[in-house]
Design a protein around this motif. Structure first.
Motif, PDB file in Angstrom:
ATOM      1  N   LEU A 282      -5.042   6.640 -22.565  1.00  0.00           N
ATOM      2  CA  LEU A 282      -5.270   8.025 -22.118  1.00  0.00           C
ATOM      3  C   LEU A 282      -6.771   8.286 -21.995  1.00  0.00           C
ATOM      4  N   GLU A 283      -7.504   7.867 -23.007  1.00  0.00           N
ATOM      5  CA  GLU A 283      -8.954   8.092 -23.016  1.00  0.00           C
ATOM      6  C   GLU A 283      -9.623   7.338 -21.861  1.00  0.00           C
ATOM      7  N   ALA A 284      -9.200   6.085 -21.644  1.00  0.00           N
ATOM      8  CA  ALA A 284      -9.807   5.276 -20.582  1.00  0.00           C
ATOM      9  C   ALA A 284      -9.540   5.882 -19.200  1.00  0.00           C
ATOM     10  N   ALA A 285      -8.418   6.586 -19.064  1.00  0.00           N
ATOM     11  CA  ALA A 285      -8.086   7.205 -17.779  1.00  0.00           C
ATOM     12  C   ALA A 285      -8.618   8.640 -17.700  1.00  0.00           C
ATOM     13  N   GLY A 286      -9.292   9.093 -18.771  1.00  0.00           N
ATOM     14  CA  GLY A 286      -9.858  10.445 -18.787  1.00  0.00           C
ATOM     15  C   GLY A 286      -8.795  11.527 -18.901  1.00  0.00           C
ATOM     16  N   LEU A 287      -7.721  11.225 -19.606  1.00  0.00           N
ATOM     17  CA  LEU A 287      -6.599  12.174 -19.714  1.00  0.00           C
ATOM     18  C   LEU A 287      -6.469  12.716 -21.127  1.00  0.00           C
ATOM     19  N   ASN A 288      -5.931  13.921 -21.235  1.00  0.00           N
ATOM     20  CA  ASN A 288      -5.654  14.426 -22.582  1.00  0.00           C
ATOM     21  C   ASN A 288      -4.160  14.517 -22.844  1.00  0.00           C
ATOM     22  N   ARG A 289      -3.374  14.041 -21.891  1.00  0.00           N
ATOM     23  CA  ARG A 289      -1.921  13.956 -22.097  1.00  0.00           C
ATOM     24  C   ARG A 289      -1.347  12.922 -21.137  1.00  0.00           C
ATOM     25  N   ALA A 290      -0.187  12.388 -21.514  1.00  0.00           N
ATOM     26  CA  ALA A 290       0.459  11.405 -20.629  1.00  0.00           C
ATOM     27  C   ALA A 290       1.018  12.117 -19.409  1.00  0.00           C
ATOM     28  N   PRO A 291       1.049  11.440 -18.260  1.00  0.00           N
ATOM     29  CA  PRO A 291       1.615  12.081 -17.071  1.00  0.00           C
ATOM     30  C   PRO A 291       3.099  12.365 -17.255  1.00  0.00           C
TER      31      PRO A 291
ATOM     32  N   GLN B 223      11.815  11.947 -10.348  1.00  0.00           N
ATOM     33  CA  GLN B 223      11.759  10.933 -11.411  1.00  0.00           C
ATOM     34  C   GLN B 223      10.654   9.908 -11.207  1.00  0.00           C
ATOM     35  N   VAL B 224       9.656  10.277 -10.413  1.00  0.00           N
ATOM     36  CA  VAL B 224       8.505   9.406 -10.198  1.00  0.00           C
ATOM     37  C   VAL B 224       7.338   9.962 -11.014  1.00  0.00           C
ATOM     38  N   CYS B 225       6.508   9.068 -11.528  1.00  0.00           N
ATOM     39  CA  CYS B 225       5.323   9.455 -12.310  1.00  0.00           C
ATOM     40  C   CYS B 225       4.440  10.399 -11.491  1.00  0.00           C
ATOM     41  N   GLU B 226       3.903  11.406 -12.132  1.00  0.00           N
ATOM     42  CA  GLU B 226       3.108  12.395 -11.380  1.00  0.00           C
ATOM     43  C   GLU B 226       1.808  11.818 -10.817  1.00  0.00           C
TER      44      GLU B 226
ATOM     45  N   GLU C  75       0.831  -1.202   0.000  1.00  0.00           N
ATOM     46  CA  GLU C  75       0.000   0.000   0.000  1.00  0.00           C
ATOM     47  C   GLU C  75       0.874   1.264   0.000  1.00  0.00           C
ATOM     48  N   GLY C  76       0.583   2.143  -0.936  1.00  0.00           N
ATOM     49  CA  GLY C  76       1.310   3.411  -0.981  1.00  0.00           C
ATOM     50  C   GLY C  76       2.652   3.352  -1.689  1.00  0.00           C
ATOM     51  N   CYS C  77       3.079   2.182  -2.104  1.00  0.00           N
ATOM     52  CA  CYS C  77       4.395   2.054  -2.750  1.00  0.00           C
ATOM     53  C   CYS C  77       4.331   2.548  -4.197  1.00  0.00           C
ATOM     54  N   SER C  78       5.387   3.247  -4.614  1.00  0.00           N
ATOM     55  CA  SER C  78       5.466   3.659  -6.021  1.00  0.00           C
ATOM     56  C   SER C  78       6.908   3.551  -6.487  1.00  0.00           C
ATOM     57  N   ASP C  79       7.615   2.598  -5.902  1.00  0.00           N
ATOM     58  CA  ASP C  79       9.042   2.482  -6.193  1.00  0.00           C
ATOM     59  C   ASP C  79       9.346   2.100  -7.633  1.00  0.00           C
ATOM     60  N   CYS C  80       8.365   1.594  -8.388  1.00  0.00           N
ATOM     61  CA  CYS C  80       8.646   1.261  -9.789  1.00  0.00           C
ATOM     62  C   CYS C  80       7.925   2.219 -10.730  1.00  0.00           C
ATOM     63  N   CYS C  81       7.469   3.358 -10.211  1.00  0.00           N
ATOM     64  CA  CYS C  81       6.639   4.264 -11.015  1.00  0.00           C
ATOM     65  C   CYS C  81       7.429   5.359 -11.720  1.00  0.00           C
ATOM     66  N   GLY C  82       8.078   4.997 -12.792  1.00  0.00           N
ATOM     67  CA  GLY C  82       8.772   5.983 -13.621  1.00  0.00           C
ATOM     68  C   GLY C  82       7.926   6.286 -14.841  1.00  0.00           C
ATOM     69  N   PRO C  83       8.502   6.940 -15.839  1.00  0.00           N
ATOM     70  CA  PRO C  83       7.742   7.241 -17.055  1.00  0.00           C
ATOM     71  C   PRO C  83       7.450   5.983 -17.865  1.00  0.00           C
TER      72      PRO C  83
ATOM     73  N   ALA D 183      -2.896   7.100  -8.705  1.00  0.00           N
ATOM     74  CA  ALA D 183      -4.157   7.852  -8.784  1.00  0.00           C
ATOM     75  C   ALA D 183      -5.077   7.319  -9.886  1.00  0.00           C
ATOM     76  N   VAL D 184      -4.511   6.555 -10.816  1.00  0.00           N
ATOM     77  CA  VAL D 184      -5.336   6.029 -11.917  1.00  0.00           C
ATOM     78  C   VAL D 184      -5.178   4.504 -11.991  1.00  0.00           C
ATOM     79  N   TYR D 185      -5.080   3.895 -10.838  1.00  0.00           N
ATOM     80  CA  TYR D 185      -4.735   2.468 -10.764  1.00  0.00           C
ATOM     81  C   TYR D 185      -5.583   1.598 -11.694  1.00  0.00           C
ATOM     82  N   HIS D 186      -6.896   1.797 -11.692  1.00  0.00           N
ATOM     83  CA  HIS D 186      -7.756   0.911 -12.484  1.00  0.00           C
ATOM     84  C   HIS D 186      -7.651   1.175 -13.986  1.00  0.00           C
ATOM     85  N   ALA D 187      -7.039   2.283 -14.348  1.00  0.00           N
ATOM     86  CA  ALA D 187      -6.873   2.586 -15.772  1.00  0.00           C
ATOM     87  C   ALA D 187      -5.385   2.704 -16.114  1.00  0.00           C
ATOM     88  N   ARG D 188      -4.523   2.103 -15.290  1.00  0.00           N
ATOM     89  CA  ARG D 188      -3.088   2.236 -15.559  1.00  0.00           C
ATOM     90  C   ARG D 188      -2.734   1.492 -16.853  1.00  0.00           C
TER      91      ARG D 188
END
Ligand code: SF4
Ligand code: SF4
Length: 112
Positions: free
Chosen positions: A37-46, A52-55, A21-29, A63-68
């Motif tokens: 992008l559309e499934a996550a409701g985004l108009n640009r990539a994070p 150096q961690v994903c925003e 829970e709360g870990c993001s140690d592998c979350c880079g670009p 923040a978008v786990y189910h649409a990662r």
């Protein structure tokens, strides 16, 4: 087949597991397809933060786990992409199968 169907068919082949829970140690670009992008409701990539961690890595997890996107789903689930904290599914995906999924993802999306 629609882009959604193709993406879901690829995701389905990746074994699931619980992260720390709360870990993001592998979350880079990572790459995002238009569908992702559309499934996550985004108009640009994070973007990548200064550390150096994903925003989208926020306290408590993604923040978008189910649409990662596909690459986020693969990390920790593949024999040669193991979680540094020992998390992962009972049965890891072989690197050959993972490379095949990525090849099909690239073919469909034109990414990477
Ligand atoms: S796979 Fe491992 S390093 Fe990546 S978020 Fe999950 S627990 Fe953290
Ligand atoms: S989208 Fe989520 S899982 Fe993927 S790198 Fe960003 S925070 Fe991590």
């Amino acid at each position: 087949m629609t882009s959604k169907t193709i993406h879901l068919a690829l995701y389905e082949q990746i074994p699931r597991f619980e992260c720390i829970e709360g870990c993001s140690d592998c979350c880079g670009p990572v790459p995002w397809s238009d569908y992702e992008l559309e499934a996550a409701g985004l108009n640009r990539a994070p973007t990548e933060r200064e550390d150096q961690v994903c925003e989208f890595s926020v306290k408590g997890g993604c923040a978008v786990y189910h649409a990662r996107p596909l690459m986020c789903r693969l990390y920790g689930a593949v024999d040669d992409l193991r979680c540094p904290h020992g998390r992962g599914p009972l049965q890891l995906l072989s690197s050959e199968r993972a490379h095949d999924l990525v090849r099909r993802y690239k073919l469909h999306t034109g990414l990477m």
